[in-house]
Design a protein around this motif. Sequence first.
Motif, PDB file in Angstrom:
ATOM      1  N   ASN A 191       0.830  -1.212   0.000  1.00  0.00           N
ATOM      2  CA  ASN A 191       0.000   0.000   0.000  1.00  0.00           C
ATOM      3  C   ASN A 191       0.861   1.256   0.000  1.00  0.00           C
ATOM      4  N   GLN A 192       1.871   1.274   0.858  1.00  0.00           N
ATOM      5  CA  GLN A 192       2.766   2.432   0.915  1.00  0.00           C
ATOM      6  C   GLN A 192       3.527   2.586  -0.390  1.00  0.00           C
ATOM      7  N   ALA A 193       3.998   1.458  -0.921  1.00  0.00           N
ATOM      8  CA  ALA A 193       4.753   1.498  -2.177  1.00  0.00           C
ATOM      9  C   ALA A 193       3.898   2.070  -3.305  1.00  0.00           C
ATOM     10  N   GLU A 194       2.661   1.613  -3.396  1.00  0.00           N
ATOM     11  CA  GLU A 194       1.785   2.115  -4.454  1.00  0.00           C
ATOM     12  C   GLU A 194       1.543   3.611  -4.303  1.00  0.00           C
ATOM     13  N   HIS A 195       1.263   4.050  -3.088  1.00  0.00           N
ATOM     14  CA  HIS A 195       1.002   5.474  -2.851  1.00  0.00           C
ATOM     15  C   HIS A 195       2.217   6.331  -3.260  1.00  0.00           C
ATOM     16  N   VAL A 196       3.399   5.929  -2.835  1.00  0.00           N
ATOM     17  CA  VAL A 196       4.614   6.711  -3.130  1.00  0.00           C
ATOM     18  C   VAL A 196       4.924   6.680  -4.620  1.00  0.00           C
ATOM     19  N   LEU A 197       4.753   5.526  -5.259  1.00  0.00           N
ATOM     20  CA  LEU A 197       5.055   5.430  -6.689  1.00  0.00           C
ATOM     21  C   LEU A 197       4.057   6.214  -7.533  1.00  0.00           C
TER      22      LEU A 197
END
Length: 180
Positions: free
Chosen positions: A86-92
């Motif tokens: 979830n964090q990875a998707e948001h940042v990317l």
Amino acid sequence: MLRLIVLTALLAACSPVLAPDRSNAFAPGSSRGDGVDGLVVGHRLMASGEYDLALRAFYRGAAEHGATADVLSAIGSANLKLGRLNQAEHVLRRAVEADQTSVPAWNNLGVVLFERGKTGEAARVFETAYALDNGRSDLIRDNLKLARARMAQPESSGDGGQPFRLIRRGAGDYLLLTQS
């Protein structure tokens, strides 16, 4: 005897010869306050599998360089490797918004989307990455094919269910590969 110990301690405290030399307290090649670029350190840590430490280095890089697409893409990649999808998707997604021509950001976003089961969107993102790269990367093309194959036949895509993984190329660019 106690006087001798106290006197020796006082003399040692006053002696400049016994004080440590702080002029060379920093790493070789750096001066006071200078440090190694957080992005460089982070990419090296990613290559060695130290994803948590890499994430910290990337945050330091963000403090040095700002929230650029390269920095955000690196932070997203570290989060992906740590399983924080979830964090990875948001940042990317923020990285892609910051620079819509960043091939690594698009690639990394595609990997996250694929890992989250959003195969259709991942295929579209891989198409964007491949187009922005002008078709130069066979690896991106192969992963785009794999995503399309999984989208068409989710259970029998012929790839053995192998997940995508990120590898470092050049100065922190990440390409997509499947595990062999």
